[in-house]
Design an enzyme around this catalytic site. Structure first.
Site, PDB file in Angstrom:
ATOM      1  N   GLU A 168       0.872  -1.184   0.000  1.00 13.58           N
ATOM      2  CA  GLU A 168       0.000   0.000   0.000  1.00 13.58           C
ATOM      3  C   GLU A 168       0.903   1.227   0.000  1.00 13.58           C
ATOM      4  O   GLU A 168       1.706   1.429   0.915  1.00 13.58           O
ATOM      5  CB  GLU A 168      -0.918   0.006   1.236  1.00 13.58           C
ATOM      6  CG  GLU A 168      -2.091  -0.954   1.075  1.00 13.58           C
ATOM      7  CD  GLU A 168      -3.113  -0.901   2.213  1.00 13.58           C
ATOM      8  OE1 GLU A 168      -4.113  -1.631   2.121  1.00 13.58           O
ATOM      9  OE2 GLU A 168      -2.910  -0.142   3.185  1.00 13.58           O
TER      10      GLU A 168
ATOM     11  N   ASP B 147      -5.665  10.197   9.607  1.00 14.47           N
ATOM     12  CA  ASP B 147      -4.377   9.661  10.026  1.00 14.47           C
ATOM     13  C   ASP B 147      -3.896  10.262  11.330  1.00 14.47           C
ATOM     14  O   ASP B 147      -4.128  11.433  11.616  1.00 14.47           O
ATOM     15  CB  ASP B 147      -3.336   9.900   8.930  1.00 14.47           C
ATOM     16  CG  ASP B 147      -3.550   8.956   7.763  1.00 14.47           C
ATOM     17  OD1 ASP B 147      -3.467   7.730   7.991  1.00 14.47           O
ATOM     18  OD2 ASP B 147      -3.826   9.421   6.639  1.00 14.47           O
TER      19      ASP B 147
END
Lengths: 403, 271
Positions: free
Chosen positions: B49, B60
């Site tokens: 990824e 995040d």
């Protein structure tokens, strides 16, 4: 536009205003937004909730706020008559508190004892801290560390009111980063936390919900203007950062024919300098903070830093309903520079004895510009969204004065 | 069958779990990414990824935020990320690459242009964090038309109805976010994860990868006992941060090998 035939009725069930709005968040936030949507749908139709909201607005905020004919300033400008909707007279000194009360009441109904908020200049943070104190809720306010430094007085106000102010060190250390951090807090503490967003942006249902809590501004105007002038205004002018005071005064006027709606964005040093915060005038549609709307971004889709003398307008996005009103042509959006806003600030101080917020001074500057081009029987209604006490420091600095 | 689907079916036949590491393209520099991707493969990664940095990474935690900021400061962009994937493909035609990021850089490029350019560069799947299924059916179909898998997230709080939506729009695998929070958070409840996975696999009809909160070989192994794939991100970024650019590939390879070995001790019949 179909507006004359069908009443304006946006957003749709998924929170879309045409191509704008929606729910652009990570999966982890979806259940919280669904829960919020359900709770809000129930409350907005609940007579008991609405009665309590009206009571709070009347007795705690001091509504209805008056409309004031700025006679001397109108004469000085020369042209149309300028009227001011006095949101600056609300408790806490701005329109922000209307929405905070609505959302805090909702939080209480949902059994969430903790509220969080993002703030730029600190006005929404102060309003949230105020209401949290009023309802006995724990309150955490996220604020960019750069803004914490620039707005020390508001940071102290929030602390006096019992809130914890968390400085945000990521990104540009300003409002958009505070919003990111508040979202992160929310996703981590969903069970007991309600996120009070301060403007008509973010994922559905926020843009519609904040607008509905701010609509009281326009609803009052619709009653007050005929009493005062015998008719509705020709123009309604309001400043637009995220756009909550503008949506609040515009929305009840959308279906009123012949009333022109004008949003005023911060043109900073000038739209051609790149140093501004005029998302609608100079941005492109994109996705940020949970909704699709006009954004100030570079060609690679990164959000760029904005500039305005007024911290409350210093935001790279704008509420999605404004994006829709712009594209549909029902509202128009113009820019006012720092210098023009400061001139209007001083003019209102000197001619009317009213110290306006720098945000609202953008709307005042455009109203003056417009009034000059119109005959004396035309009526311009400006949303004076906040008072300028918080801006003493900025204005003094701009004038080369030290306390 | 897409490269991702082929990889999962080969792993399944061998009774192994997929190891999916995440790094942010351009962190700590644009030149560092290709050697890091190769190190991940050498250490035993099955799928990579690759994070596309964004100025406002709302989902995040601090670790991946810092990685995004370093990457953007070095001038990384979506266009350059695709160049990196193209370069990676010169030496590695097998390892699937999934781009993971936020919607705005893709919309700024234009969805059609992005789909063509990504497929042309050798991208196999795309996960857009802020595209939930209800906003991205057309996007998912566009990816599929170019032979790529749209990867979706599911959370502990996702309803059965959402699982079915994700099963309909997504392909390749499902990324199950194992906790409510941001990336890199500390608390992970293995029992709760274990309880959810069979129902998710049933509802979506594709392999389930678990990520968010996996930090070492032990927690990876415990997740691997129930999931088809283990995703690790923040912990690798921390390795890169402390190692410095020159040492990072070797450090990351060693770290990934440790996880790989732990996953490979899981008995065949588990899960």
């Amino acid at each position: 536009m179909q507006m004359a035939d069908a009443p304006y009725n946006l957003p749709d069930a998924q929170g879309h205003f045409g191509p704008y709005g929606g729910v652009f968040v990570a999966e982890t936030l979806i259940p919280a937004l669904d829960e919020l949507s359900r709770a809000y749908e129930a409350c907005r139709k609940d007579p008991e909730f609405l009665a309590e909201f009206a009571y709070e607005l009347k007795h705690y905020v001091g509504r209805p706020s008056p409309i004031y004919h700025a006679v001397r300033w109108s004469r000085e400008v020369g042209g149309a008559q300028i009227y001011l909707k006095r949101e600056d007279l609300n408790h806490t000194g701005a329109h922000k508190v209307n929405n905070c009360i609505g959302q805090a009441m909702l939080a209480r109904r949902m059994g969430k004892p903790r509220v969080i908020a993002e703030t730029g200049a600190g006005q929404h943070g102060v309003a949230t801290a105020t209401v949290a104190a009023r309802y006995g809720m724990e309150c955490v306010v996220y604020m960019g560390s750069e803004d914490v430094r620039r707005q020390a007085a508001n940071v102290y106000r929030m602390k006096l009111l019992g809130a914890r102010v968390v400085p945000v060190e990521s990104g540009s250390k300003t409002l958009k980063d505070a919003l990111n951090e508040a979202m992160r807090d929310w996703v981590t503490n969903i069970a007991d936390t309600f996120y009070i967003i301060g403007t008509v942006a973010g994922p559905h249902p926020y843009p519609a919900m904040v607008r509905d809590f701010q609509r009281v501004i326009g609803l009052e105007c619709i009653e007050q203007m005929p009493e005062l002038v015998g008719r509705q205004p020709d123009y309604v002018v309001a400043c637009v950062g995220g756009g909550s005071n503008a949506m609040g005064i515009f929305h009840p006027y959308i279906d009123v024919p012949d009333v022109r709606l004008i949003g005023v964005e911060a043109a900073g040093d000038g739209l051609d300098t790149g140093r501004h915060a005029a998302s609608l005038s100079a941005g492109k549609p994109g996705v940020l903070h949970g909704n699709r709307t006009y954004l100030l971004q570079n060609e690679d889709g990164q959000i760029i830093e904005t500039h305005s003398v007024s911290a409350g307008l210093d935001y790279p996005g704008v509420g999605p309903e404004h994006a829709w009103l712009k594209d549909s042509g029902r509202a128009e959006y113009v820019g006012v520079t720092d210098a023009e806003a400061l001139q209007a600030f001083h003019d209102l101080c000197r001619f009317e004895g009213i110290i306006p917020a720098l945000e609202s001074s953008h709307a005042l500057a455009h109203a003056a510009r417009l009034a000059k081009t119109l005959p004396q029987d035309k009526v311009i209604l400006v949303n004076l969204s906040g008072r300028g006490d918080k801006d003493m420091h900025t204005v003094a600095e701009k004038s080369g004065i030290q306390f | 069958m897409s490269k991702i689907q082929a990889r999962f079916s080969a792993l399944q036949q061998a009774g192994r779990r997929a190891l999916i590491p995440f790094i942010t393209a351009g962190d700590p520099s644009g030149d560092a990414t290709l050697p890091l991707m190769r190190a991940l493969v050498a250490g035993g990664a099955d799928i990579i990824e690759l994070g596309v940095p964004f100025s406002d990474p709302m989902a995040d935690g601090p670790t991946i935020q810092r990685a995004s900021e370093r990457a953007l400061a070095g001038g990384m962009s979506l266009r350059k990320v695709l160049e990196i994937v193209r370069a990676f493909r010169q030496g590695d035609t097998d390892t699937p690459v999934v781009l993971m990021g936020y919607a705005n850089p893709i919309e700024a490029m234009g969805v059609d242009r992005f789909a063509e350019a990504a497929a042309g560069a050798g991208v196999d799947g795309v996960l857009v964090v802020d595209y939930p299924p209800q906003e991205s059916e057309a996007f998912a179909n566009r990816l599929k038309a170019s032979g790529m898998d749209p990867i979706f997230l599911l959370a502990p709080t996702s309803s059965e109805a959402r699982m079915r939506d994700v099963g309909r729009f997504g392909s390749g695998y499902i990324y199950y976010v194992s906790l409510t929070g941001v990336t890199g958070a500390g608390h992970l409840d293995h029992g709760q994860v274990a309880a959810r996975i069979p129902a998710i696999r049933e509802a979506v009809g594709m392999p389930v990868g678990v990520g968010f909160g996996i930090r070492d070989a032990a927690s990876a192994r415990r997740i691997g006992e129930m999931a088809d794939a283990v995703v690790i991100g923040s912990r690798i970024i921390e390795e890169i941060e402390t190692a410095g650019e020159a040492e990072a590939p070797a450090r990351v390879e060693t770290f990934i090998r440790g996880i790989r070995e732990a996953l490979d001790t899981i008995p065949r019949e588990a899960a």
